[in-house]
Design an enzyme around this catalytic site. Structure first.
Site, PDB file in Angstrom:
ATOM      1  N   HIS A   1      -7.742  -5.689  -0.248  1.00 55.69           N
ATOM      2  CA  HIS A   1      -6.645  -4.740   0.040  1.00 55.69           C
ATOM      3  C   HIS A   1      -5.566  -5.566   0.924  1.00 55.69           C
ATOM      4  O   HIS A   1      -4.330  -5.326   0.587  1.00 55.69           O
ATOM      5  CB  HIS A   1      -6.903  -3.534   0.553  1.00 55.69           C
ATOM      6  CG  HIS A   1      -5.782  -2.434   0.626  1.00 55.69           C
ATOM      7  ND1 HIS A   1      -5.197  -1.960  -0.412  1.00 55.69           N
ATOM      8  CD2 HIS A   1      -5.374  -1.742   1.803  1.00 55.69           C
ATOM      9  CE1 HIS A   1      -4.370  -1.186  -0.143  1.00 55.69           C
ATOM     10  NE2 HIS A   1      -4.181  -0.972   1.127  1.00 55.69           N
TER      11      HIS A   1
ATOM     12  N   SER B   1       0.878  -1.129   0.126  1.00 54.75           N
ATOM     13  CA  SER B   1      -0.025  -0.053  -0.022  1.00 54.75           C
ATOM     14  C   SER B   1       0.851   1.198   0.057  1.00 54.75           C
ATOM     15  O   SER B   1       1.778   1.633  -0.831  1.00 54.75           O
ATOM     16  CB  SER B   1      -0.970  -0.075   1.171  1.00 54.75           C
ATOM     17  OG  SER B   1      -2.193   0.975   1.185  1.00 54.75           O
TER      18      SER B   1
END
Length: 263
Positions: free
Chosen positions: A229, A96
């Site tokens: 995610h 991320s």
């Protein structure tokens, strides 16, 4: 790049020091994440690969350190902190926000003629792609809602109001750093880049992640795994194996694939 003195020991955690390891893996946490997230990776790779897990300001043992809400400034400080560890080959892994940060630090190493051995980027679109995001401008409740949606923060933290109040400033600061970041075009990296993403990640489409291929002249691989995610929480063993295989190939450069792939 910042000329401010940097204490490497403040930034780098070595959970399993491996003095005989011939290479090192540097792990860059996600927004709101901490070095301890990578403790299992360090345990799995020791002692053949020494893992350096980065600790950003404002969390855990650095809770009272001033936050850094600029990604380029973070990259400058981390670059300086890692220089003493470059006596052995370095491979970077970032998830991320950590993926973009790892890219920026890798770029700084290239600029001084010391390219890293490889860059693994996870759950993050390429720097050349852009979305307007303003999570850092939300109320505390709005940020907590975002964390619930991504399902990457310890549920014990989200359920403990006092603990949550302690960590929210660091989370907000990280979101500000990544959401205000703007890529400045420059020469691509020369190292291999391996881009990974969950196939249902709301923060990065497959095409946005494939765009990492434009950021290196070296070998490029793309991989989508089932999940959102934080897909990597379910695929730690597989990811560790991929990185270990890459590092083994790095010792024999002719083993790298000659074609750039985008599966």
């Amino acid at each position: 790049m910042s000329a401010t003195p940097v204490d490497s020991g403040t930034w780098v955690r070595r959970f399993h020091p491996s003095p005989d390891a011939g290479t090192r893996l540097v792990c860059f946490p996600h927004a709101g994440g901490s070095a301890s997230y990578y403790f299992p990776v360090s345990a799995a790779m020791s002692p053949s690969i020494e893992v350096l897990a980065l600790q950003y300001p404002g969390r855990q043992d650095r809770r009272t350190d001033p936050l850094i809400e600029s990604l380029p400034e973070l990259a400058d400080q981390i670059f300086t902190a890692l220089r003493p560890f470059a006596d052995r080959p370095l491979t970077f892994f970032g998830h991320s926000m950590g993926a973009t940060l790892a890219f920026e630090v890798a770029t700084r190493f290239e600029q001084v003629g010391a390219p890293v051995s490889g860059l693994f980027v996870s759950g993050r679109r390429a720097p050349s792609t852009h979305r307007t995001e303003t999570v850092h401008l939300r109320s505390d409740d709005g940020i907590v809602s975002e964390l619930h949606q991504l399902n990457g923060t310890d549920s014990g933290v989200l359920g403990d109001e006092e603990l949550l109040r302690m960590v929210l400033p660091a989370i907000r600061g990280d979101y500000k750093a990544i959401e205000t970041y703007r890529y400045e075009p420059g020469p691509p990296l020369t190292c291999p880049v391996h881009a990974m993403v969950g196939d249902a990640d709301p923060k990065a489409t497959l095409d946005e992640v494939r765009a990492w291929r434009d950021h290196t002249t070296g070998p490029f691989e793309f991989e989508a795994l089932p999940g959102g995610h934080f897909y990597l929480n379910q695929y730690q063993k597989e990811i560790v194996n991929r990185i270990s295989d890459h590092i083994a190939c790095a010792a024999q450069p002719e083993s790298f694939p000659s074609t750039r792939t985008g599966r």
